[in-house]
Design a protein around this motif. Structure first.
Motif, PDB file in Angstrom:
ATOM      1  N   ILE A 216       5.847  69.633 -63.501  1.00 31.65           N
ATOM      2  CA  ILE A 216       5.976  70.376 -64.747  1.00 31.65           C
ATOM      3  C   ILE A 216       4.617  70.352 -65.442  1.00 31.65           C
ATOM      4  O   ILE A 216       3.956  69.310 -65.490  1.00 31.65           O
ATOM      5  CB  ILE A 216       7.094  69.785 -65.638  1.00 31.65           C
ATOM      6  N   LEU A 217       4.180  71.504 -65.938  1.00 27.43           N
ATOM      7  CA  LEU A 217       2.937  71.600 -66.705  1.00 27.43           C
ATOM      8  C   LEU A 217       3.307  71.985 -68.126  1.00 27.43           C
ATOM      9  O   LEU A 217       4.060  72.951 -68.344  1.00 27.43           O
ATOM     10  CB  LEU A 217       1.985  72.626 -66.090  1.00 27.43           C
TER      11      LEU A 217
ATOM     12  N   ALA B   3       0.137  67.556 -66.866  1.00 24.98           N
ATOM     13  CA  ALA B   3       0.986  67.735 -65.689  1.00 24.98           C
ATOM     14  C   ALA B   3       1.680  66.417 -65.366  1.00 24.98           C
ATOM     15  O   ALA B   3       1.095  65.344 -65.490  1.00 24.98           O
ATOM     16  CB  ALA B   3       0.152  68.192 -64.497  1.00 24.98           C
ATOM     17  N   TYR B   4       2.939  66.539 -64.975  1.00 30.09           N
ATOM     18  CA  TYR B   4       3.738  65.382 -64.579  1.00 30.09           C
ATOM     19  C   TYR B   4       4.589  65.768 -63.385  1.00 30.09           C
ATOM     20  O   TYR B   4       4.897  66.941 -63.175  1.00 30.09           O
ATOM     21  CB  TYR B   4       4.681  64.947 -65.714  1.00 30.09           C
ATOM     22  N   ALA B   5       5.012  64.760 -62.650  1.00 29.15           N
ATOM     23  CA  ALA B   5       6.005  64.971 -61.607  1.00 29.15           C
ATOM     24  C   ALA B   5       7.382  64.811 -62.243  1.00 29.15           C
ATOM     25  O   ALA B   5       7.590  63.940 -63.080  1.00 29.15           O
ATOM     26  CB  ALA B   5       5.818  63.965 -60.476  1.00 29.15           C
ATOM     27  N   LEU B   6       8.305  65.682 -61.854  1.00 36.14           N
ATOM     28  CA  LEU B   6       9.682  65.562 -62.328  1.00 36.14           C
ATOM     29  C   LEU B   6      10.373  64.445 -61.553  1.00 36.14           C
ATOM     30  O   LEU B   6       9.979  64.109 -60.439  1.00 36.14           O
ATOM     31  CB  LEU B   6      10.433  66.879 -62.110  1.00 36.14           C
ATOM     32  N   PRO B   7      11.429  63.870 -62.130  1.00 37.73           N
ATOM     33  CA  PRO B   7      12.183  62.850 -61.394  1.00 37.73           C
ATOM     34  C   PRO B   7      12.691  63.414 -60.073  1.00 37.73           C
ATOM     35  O   PRO B   7      12.986  64.603 -59.977  1.00 37.73           O
ATOM     36  CB  PRO B   7      13.350  62.525 -62.335  1.00 37.73           C
ATOM     37  N   LYS B   8      12.768  62.584 -59.061  1.00 41.68           N
ATOM     38  CA  LYS B   8      13.260  63.014 -57.739  1.00 41.68           C
ATOM     39  C   LYS B   8      14.603  63.731 -57.871  1.00 41.68           C
ATOM     40  O   LYS B   8      15.480  63.281 -58.589  1.00 41.68           O
ATOM     41  CB  LYS B   8      13.459  61.803 -56.824  1.00 41.68           C
TER      42      LYS B   8
ATOM     43  N   LEU C 203       4.682  75.231 -69.699  1.00 46.70           N
ATOM     44  CA  LEU C 203       3.888  76.325 -69.147  1.00 46.70           C
ATOM     45  C   LEU C 203       4.586  76.869 -67.907  1.00 46.70           C
ATOM     46  O   LEU C 203       4.890  78.047 -67.814  1.00 46.70           O
ATOM     47  CB  LEU C 203       2.472  75.831 -68.819  1.00 46.70           C
ATOM     48  N   PHE C 204       4.852  75.994 -66.948  1.00 47.03           N
ATOM     49  CA  PHE C 204       5.673  76.352 -65.790  1.00 47.03           C
ATOM     50  C   PHE C 204       6.018  75.102 -65.003  1.00 47.03           C
ATOM     51  O   PHE C 204       5.448  74.037 -65.224  1.00 47.03           O
ATOM     52  CB  PHE C 204       5.000  77.400 -64.889  1.00 47.03           C
TER      53      PHE C 204
END
Length: 108
Positions: free
Chosen positions: A39-40, A56-61, A26-27
């Motif tokens: 990231i969604l 929704a998730y957090a992207l790797p650092k 999504l974005f």
């Protein structure tokens, strides 16, 4: 060639059973407050009028939200992060974030 539709970014998630599922992106965005990028996504197999479940998730650092390179997506663990993501999503979808009016159309 100027009237070509933009290419939909997609990612594949693998669950604990090794099953792969294709998702449309999504974005993505970066939050300065949490110093993380997010990231969604939603399932690719949705129908035209089906309600979609956005995840929704957090992207790797260190991953660039404008060009995610993959890797292990991270679960979002705090309510403050969820609230911020929900606010960004509501802005993206053009909603004002006021949940009180959701049932007002039913009372006619």
């Amino acid at each position: 060639m100027a009237d070509q539709e933009p290419v939909q970014q997609q990612i594949t998630l693998v669950d604990e059973n090794g099953d792969e599922t294709l998702y449309d992106v999504l974005f993505t965005f970066k939050s300065e407050d949490f110093d993380r990028s997010y990231i969604l996504i939603y399932p690719d197999s949705k129908g035209e009028d089906e309600e979609v479940e956005i995840q929704a998730y957090a992207l790797p650092k260190g991953d660039d939200p404008s060009d995610p390179q993959g890797g292990e997506l991270q679960a979002i663990e705090t309510d403050k992060e969820w609230d911020m993501i929900e606010s960004v999503l509501n802005t993206f979808l053009g909603k004002d974030g006021d949940d009180q009016d959701d049932d007002s159309d039913d009372n006619q």
